[in-house]
Design a protein around this motif. Structure first.
Motif, PDB file in Angstrom:
ATOM      1  N   ALA A  11     -80.795  14.124 112.117  1.00  0.00           N
ATOM      2  CA  ALA A  11     -80.104  12.684 111.711  1.00  0.00           C
ATOM      3  C   ALA A  11     -79.738  12.110 112.527  1.00  0.00           C
ATOM      4  O   ALA A  11     -79.231  12.626 114.218  1.00  0.00           O
ATOM      5  N   ILE A  12     -79.527  11.279 112.853  1.00  0.00           N
ATOM      6  CA  ILE A  12     -78.784   9.734 114.569  1.00  0.00           C
ATOM      7  C   ILE A  12     -78.405   8.983 113.878  1.00  0.00           C
ATOM      8  O   ILE A  12     -78.367   8.234 112.706  1.00  0.00           O
ATOM      9  N   PRO A  13     -77.272   9.355 113.999  1.00  0.00           N
ATOM     10  CA  PRO A  13     -75.207   8.638 113.847  1.00  0.00           C
ATOM     11  C   PRO A  13     -75.840   7.501 113.967  1.00  0.00           C
ATOM     12  O   PRO A  13     -76.479   6.719 116.003  1.00  0.00           O
ATOM     13  N   THR A  14     -75.591   6.405 113.342  1.00  0.00           N
ATOM     14  CA  THR A  14     -75.498   4.803 114.094  1.00  0.00           C
ATOM     15  C   THR A  14     -74.085   3.867 113.161  1.00  0.00           C
ATOM     16  O   THR A  14     -73.768   4.256 112.231  1.00  0.00           O
ATOM     17  N   THR A  15     -74.597   3.002 113.513  1.00  0.00           N
ATOM     18  CA  THR A  15     -73.895   2.098 112.108  1.00  0.00           C
ATOM     19  C   THR A  15     -74.594   0.711 111.429  1.00  0.00           C
ATOM     20  O   THR A  15     -75.213   0.603 112.101  1.00  0.00           O
ATOM     21  N   ASP A  16     -73.658   0.702 110.498  1.00  0.00           N
ATOM     22  CA  ASP A  16     -74.816  -0.356 109.571  1.00  0.00           C
ATOM     23  C   ASP A  16     -74.100  -1.772 110.170  1.00  0.00           C
ATOM     24  O   ASP A  16     -73.401  -1.542 110.743  1.00  0.00           O
ATOM     25  N   PRO A  17     -74.719  -2.573 110.051  1.00  0.00           N
ATOM     26  CA  PRO A  17     -73.716  -3.623 110.137  1.00  0.00           C
ATOM     27  C   PRO A  17     -72.260  -4.202 109.731  1.00  0.00           C
ATOM     28  O   PRO A  17     -71.747  -4.698 110.234  1.00  0.00           O
ATOM     29  N   ALA A  18     -72.164  -3.860 109.306  1.00  0.00           N
ATOM     30  CA  ALA A  18     -70.712  -3.268 108.804  1.00  0.00           C
ATOM     31  C   ALA A  18     -69.499  -2.907 109.015  1.00  0.00           C
ATOM     32  O   ALA A  18     -69.060  -2.346 109.820  1.00  0.00           O
ATOM     33  N   GLY A  19     -70.313  -1.682 110.592  1.00  0.00           N
ATOM     34  CA  GLY A  19     -69.955  -0.681 111.427  1.00  0.00           C
ATOM     35  C   GLY A  19     -69.275   0.221 110.240  1.00  0.00           C
ATOM     36  O   GLY A  19     -68.574   0.421 111.525  1.00  0.00           O
ATOM     37  N   GLN A  20     -69.741  -0.217 109.140  1.00  0.00           N
ATOM     38  CA  GLN A  20     -69.367   2.179 108.429  1.00  0.00           C
ATOM     39  C   GLN A  20     -70.672   3.047 109.165  1.00  0.00           C
ATOM     40  O   GLN A  20     -71.457   2.528 109.585  1.00  0.00           O
ATOM     41  N   PRO A  21     -70.209   4.656 109.850  1.00  0.00           N
ATOM     42  CA  PRO A  21     -70.685   4.868 110.295  1.00  0.00           C
ATOM     43  C   PRO A  21     -72.284   5.334 108.788  1.00  0.00           C
ATOM     44  O   PRO A  21     -72.230   4.707 107.982  1.00  0.00           O
ATOM     45  N   THR A  22     -73.271   5.614 109.638  1.00  0.00           N
ATOM     46  CA  THR A  22     -74.818   5.263 108.805  1.00  0.00           C
ATOM     47  C   THR A  22     -75.445   6.780 109.733  1.00  0.00           C
ATOM     48  O   THR A  22     -75.810   6.372 111.029  1.00  0.00           O
ATOM     49  N   ARG A  23     -76.199   7.022 108.875  1.00  0.00           N
ATOM     50  CA  ARG A  23     -77.645   7.849 109.225  1.00  0.00           C
ATOM     51  C   ARG A  23     -78.699   7.187 109.459  1.00  0.00           C
ATOM     52  O   ARG A  23     -79.086   7.368 108.316  1.00  0.00           O
ATOM     53  N   VAL A  24     -79.795   7.179 110.006  1.00  0.00           N
ATOM     54  CA  VAL A  24     -81.011   7.626 110.224  1.00  0.00           C
ATOM     55  C   VAL A  24     -81.614   8.873 110.135  1.00  0.00           C
ATOM     56  O   VAL A  24     -81.224   9.280 111.343  1.00  0.00           O
ATOM     57  N   VAL A  25     -82.385   9.234 109.574  1.00  0.00           N
ATOM     58  CA  VAL A  25     -82.210  10.587 108.994  1.00  0.00           C
ATOM     59  C   VAL A  25     -84.010  11.177 109.453  1.00  0.00           C
ATOM     60  O   VAL A  25     -85.020   9.616 108.553  1.00  0.00           O
TER      61      VAL A  25
END
Length: 85
Positions: A11-25
């Motif tokens: 999992a690569i931690p990142t954020t969505d356009p609204a700044g919410q935590p999101t994981r690209v797996v």
């Protein structure tokens, strides 16, 4: 948390356009008796990434970043930190 049928997840931690935590797996997903490369966002739908598509995906990402840099990236849009902070 591993999704059903997924192996060797990363999992690569990142954020969505609204700044919410999101994981690209990224990882391998069982497909019959074989494993296929795949990616998903958080616990969403998986997308299989065959080797030839994986190369195209990375190429498209690189070209997008390079084009942006040539058009806009030379401008420093980040404000300078204020002294004393």
């Amino acid at each position: 948390m591993k999704a059903q049928g997924w192996r060797y997840e990363r999992a690569i931690p990142t954020t969505d356009p609204a700044g919410q935590p999101t994981r690209v797996v990224v990882g391998l997903i069982e497909q019959g008796d074989r494993l296929s490369a795949a990616l998903r966002i958080d616990d969403g739908k998986a997308a299989l990434v065959p080797l030839e598509t994986g190369g195209e995906l990375l190429k498209a990402l690189r070209e997008t970043l390079e084009n942006w840099w040539r058009l806009e990236g030379h401008r420093d849009l980040t404000p300078e930190p204020r002294a004393g902070r």
